[in-house]
Design a protein around this motif. Sequence first.
Motif, PDB file in Angstrom:
ATOM      1  N   SER A 151      52.901   3.869 -39.240  1.00 38.70           N
ATOM      2  CA  SER A 151      52.740   3.751 -40.697  1.00 38.70           C
ATOM      3  C   SER A 151      51.277   3.808 -41.104  1.00 38.70           C
ATOM      4  O   SER A 151      50.889   3.273 -42.153  1.00 38.70           O
ATOM      5  N   SER A 152      50.445   4.462 -40.300  1.00 37.06           N
ATOM      6  CA  SER A 152      49.007   4.490 -40.556  1.00 37.06           C
ATOM      7  C   SER A 152      48.497   5.906 -40.740  1.00 37.06           C
ATOM      8  O   SER A 152      49.033   6.862 -40.175  1.00 37.06           O
ATOM      9  N   LEU A 153      47.432   6.017 -41.538  1.00 39.37           N
ATOM     10  CA  LEU A 153      46.642   7.225 -41.666  1.00 39.37           C
ATOM     11  C   LEU A 153      45.338   7.023 -40.917  1.00 39.37           C
ATOM     12  O   LEU A 153      44.705   5.970 -41.034  1.00 39.37           O
ATOM     13  N   LEU A 154      44.931   8.020 -40.140  1.00 39.09           N
ATOM     14  CA  LEU A 154      43.641   7.965 -39.454  1.00 39.09           C
ATOM     15  C   LEU A 154      42.820   9.185 -39.844  1.00 39.09           C
ATOM     16  O   LEU A 154      43.343  10.303 -39.900  1.00 39.09           O
ATOM     17  N   PHE A 155      41.526   8.955 -40.102  1.00 38.63           N
ATOM     18  CA  PHE A 155      40.620  10.007 -40.524  1.00 38.63           C
ATOM     19  C   PHE A 155      39.467  10.101 -39.533  1.00 38.63           C
ATOM     20  O   PHE A 155      38.748   9.121 -39.320  1.00 38.63           O
ATOM     21  N   GLY A 156      39.273  11.272 -38.937  1.00 33.84           N
ATOM     22  CA  GLY A 156      38.068  11.531 -38.166  1.00 33.84           C
ATOM     23  C   GLY A 156      36.982  11.987 -39.116  1.00 33.84           C
ATOM     24  O   GLY A 156      37.180  12.919 -39.907  1.00 33.84           O
ATOM     25  N   THR A 157      35.811  11.347 -39.070  1.00 32.55           N
ATOM     26  CA  THR A 157      34.787  11.561 -40.094  1.00 32.55           C
ATOM     27  C   THR A 157      33.478  12.074 -39.500  1.00 32.55           C
ATOM     28  O   THR A 157      33.286  12.093 -38.277  1.00 32.55           O
ATOM     29  N   PHE A 158      32.570  12.461 -40.381  1.00 30.09           N
ATOM     30  CA  PHE A 158      31.207  12.798 -39.992  1.00 30.09           C
ATOM     31  C   PHE A 158      30.413  11.521 -39.754  1.00 30.09           C
ATOM     32  O   PHE A 158      30.224  10.696 -40.669  1.00 30.09           O
ATOM     33  N   GLU A 159      29.979  11.302 -38.536  1.00 27.22           N
ATOM     34  CA  GLU A 159      29.020  10.260 -38.164  1.00 27.22           C
ATOM     35  C   GLU A 159      29.471   8.845 -38.504  1.00 27.22           C
ATOM     36  O   GLU A 159      28.669   7.923 -38.512  1.00 27.22           O
ATOM     37  N   ASN A 160      30.752   8.671 -38.789  1.00 28.43           N
ATOM     38  CA  ASN A 160      31.269   7.339 -39.085  1.00 28.43           C
ATOM     39  C   ASN A 160      32.524   7.026 -38.278  1.00 28.43           C
ATOM     40  O   ASN A 160      33.326   6.180 -38.666  1.00 28.43           O
ATOM     41  N   GLY A 161      32.688   7.723 -37.158  1.00 28.95           N
ATOM     42  CA  GLY A 161      33.822   7.439 -36.292  1.00 28.95           C
ATOM     43  C   GLY A 161      35.152   7.702 -36.969  1.00 28.95           C
ATOM     44  O   GLY A 161      35.345   8.723 -37.633  1.00 28.95           O
ATOM     45  N   VAL A 162      36.063   6.734 -36.845  1.00 30.03           N
ATOM     46  CA  VAL A 162      37.419   6.868 -37.362  1.00 30.03           C
ATOM     47  C   VAL A 162      37.651   5.829 -38.452  1.00 30.03           C
ATOM     48  O   VAL A 162      37.328   4.653 -38.277  1.00 30.03           O
ATOM     49  N   MET A 163      38.193   6.273 -39.588  1.00 29.07           N
ATOM     50  CA  MET A 163      38.639   5.376 -40.644  1.00 29.07           C
ATOM     51  C   MET A 163      40.159   5.298 -40.578  1.00 29.07           C
ATOM     52  O   MET A 163      40.822   6.236 -40.136  1.00 29.07           O
ATOM     53  N   ARG A 164      40.697   4.160 -41.044  1.00 22.24           N
ATOM     54  CA  ARG A 164      42.132   3.935 -40.914  1.00 22.24           C
ATOM     55  C   ARG A 164      42.675   3.265 -42.175  1.00 22.24           C
ATOM     56  O   ARG A 164      42.011   2.420 -42.788  1.00 22.24           O
ATOM     57  N   SER A 165      43.885   3.653 -42.568  1.00 23.66           N
ATOM     58  CA  SER A 165      44.589   2.993 -43.660  1.00 23.66           C
ATOM     59  C   SER A 165      45.973   2.600 -43.178  1.00 23.66           C
ATOM     60  O   SER A 165      46.699   3.433 -42.623  1.00 23.66           O
ATOM     61  N   ASP A 166      46.315   1.343 -43.370  1.00 23.29           N
ATOM     62  CA  ASP A 166      47.636   0.840 -42.967  1.00 23.29           C
ATOM     63  C   ASP A 166      48.520   0.535 -44.170  1.00 23.29           C
ATOM     64  O   ASP A 166      49.586  -0.058 -44.027  1.00 23.29           O
ATOM     65  N   ASN A 167      48.075   0.931 -45.367  1.00 23.45           N
ATOM     66  CA  ASN A 167      48.848   0.620 -46.576  1.00 23.45           C
ATOM     67  C   ASN A 167      48.996   1.856 -47.466  1.00 23.45           C
ATOM     68  O   ASN A 167      48.838   1.787 -48.678  1.00 23.45           O
ATOM     69  N   PHE A 168      49.269   2.988 -46.817  1.00 26.58           N
ATOM     70  CA  PHE A 168      49.558   4.238 -47.519  1.00 26.58           C
ATOM     71  C   PHE A 168      48.425   4.664 -48.447  1.00 26.58           C
ATOM     72  O   PHE A 168      48.636   5.115 -49.562  1.00 26.58           O
ATOM     73  N   GLY A 169      47.189   4.513 -47.960  1.00 29.20           N
ATOM     74  CA  GLY A 169      46.024   5.000 -48.679  1.00 29.20           C
ATOM     75  C   GLY A 169      45.483   4.080 -49.742  1.00 29.20           C
ATOM     76  O   GLY A 169      44.495   4.423 -50.409  1.00 29.20           O
ATOM     77  N   THR A 170      46.071   2.902 -49.919  1.00 31.89           N
ATOM     78  CA  THR A 170      45.547   1.975 -50.928  1.00 31.89           C
ATOM     79  C   THR A 170      44.132   1.541 -50.577  1.00 31.89           C
ATOM     80  O   THR A 170      43.266   1.403 -51.446  1.00 31.89           O
ATOM     81  N   SER A 171      43.853   1.337 -49.294  1.00 29.54           N
ATOM     82  CA  SER A 171      42.501   1.005 -48.845  1.00 29.54           C
ATOM     83  C   SER A 171      42.319   1.531 -47.431  1.00 29.54           C
ATOM     84  O   SER A 171      43.288   1.798 -46.713  1.00 29.54           O
ATOM     85  N   CYS A 172      41.063   1.695 -47.047  1.00 34.69           N
ATOM     86  CA  CYS A 172      40.705   2.168 -45.709  1.00 34.69           C
ATOM     87  C   CYS A 172      39.726   1.195 -45.071  1.00 34.69           C
ATOM     88  O   CYS A 172      38.988   0.487 -45.760  1.00 34.69           O
ATOM     89  N   TYR A 173      39.715   1.158 -43.758  1.00 39.17           N
ATOM     90  CA  TYR A 173      38.742   0.324 -43.066  1.00 39.17           C
ATOM     91  C   TYR A 173      38.297   1.053 -41.789  1.00 39.17           C
ATOM     92  O   TYR A 173      39.002   1.917 -41.270  1.00 39.17           O
ATOM     93  N   PRO A 174      37.127   0.724 -41.265  1.00 38.70           N
ATOM     94  CA  PRO A 174      36.652   1.398 -40.055  1.00 38.70           C
ATOM     95  C   PRO A 174      37.465   0.984 -38.826  1.00 38.70           C
ATOM     96  O   PRO A 174      37.808  -0.183 -38.658  1.00 38.70           O
ATOM     97  N   SER A 175      37.773   1.955 -37.995  1.00 39.22           N
ATOM     98  CA  SER A 175      38.358   1.705 -36.672  1.00 39.22           C
ATOM     99  C   SER A 175      37.404   2.304 -35.663  1.00 39.22           C
ATOM    100  O   SER A 175      37.672   3.315 -35.031  1.00 39.22           O
ATOM    101  N   THR A 176      36.237   1.679 -35.537  1.00 40.13           N
ATOM    102  CA  THR A 176      35.109   2.343 -34.886  1.00 40.13           C
ATOM    103  C   THR A 176      34.582   1.629 -33.643  1.00 40.13           C
ATOM    104  O   THR A 176      33.589   2.069 -33.073  1.00 40.13           O
ATOM    105  N   THR A 177      35.209   0.531 -33.232  1.00 30.93           N
ATOM    106  CA  THR A 177      34.691  -0.173 -32.057  1.00 30.93           C
ATOM    107  C   THR A 177      34.698   0.754 -30.852  1.00 30.93           C
ATOM    108  O   THR A 177      35.743   1.222 -30.407  1.00 30.93           O
TER     109      THR A 177
END
Length: 271
Positions: A151-177
């Motif tokens: 149920s997640s969206l993951l975004f590969g980004t420029f120079e910011n690793g991976v961003m993730r949303s677990d609430n259908f795009g309402t908010s995103c947070y870094p998944s960069t560890t």
Amino acid sequence: WYSTDLGNSWQLSSFPRNESSVFSICVFEDQVVVGSTGKIFFSSPTADEWTYISVNYPDAQLHNLFISDSIWIAMDPYRSLLLRSDDGGQHWTPQTEPRWNSAYIQICMLKNDYFISLDSQIVKSTNKGISWIDCESSFYKTAIQMITIDSSLLFGTFENGVMRSDNFGTSCYPSTTGIHGSSVGHMAVRDQEIIATSDDQGIFDFQYGNQLWNQQYNDITFDRYFNDLITINESIYTVTDSRFVYSYDDASQLWVLISDSTFSAAGKMYK
């Protein structure tokens, strides 16, 4: 080009490349679907043969093909144009908006919602692409690739690793560890892990259990610029910028060259 033996040998397809450009490719059921100028081509399920349908916008360059049953979407970013069909590509309705003129566009589906990532925002449709609303973007960075898992969206980004949303795009947070500061151009899913490429830094994997990116697949002796990454039958394949295709051998934990530079240009792989 196509391969019937998991990439060990390749044959040039009969696609009419001298007459029609290839702007996007997707796979629908048992056919390869190609977006060209004013046309959409379909491969035969049983032979190297192609047919096409004409779109009622003959000059449109059909990028970013997305197909979900009878709903088809294609985009021509140079004309700020999104085209939508609800009858399998027979008739198309235009949506012209400045935001569709974007350099990096990804389209995906999560549950019943459609998502498009653009240069500076994510938009969502809850009515199969008829209309689009903005998602919250305070943590959003330009996505090079967008995938869905569970149920997640993951975004590969420029120079910011991976961003993730677990609430259908309402908010995103870094998944960069473990992958912070990396430009993540390609991602794929295999069983309970996510695999990602980062030019210059190699290939990372993310295990659900430890919530940490690591470089498990980073024993790389070839160049570290990647044009694609996919999984087929639980195997991992990558295409490098020098037009080589490699697969990962789990037994030896080494990357194995399965195709030399046969191709005239580096590209993407589809299964």
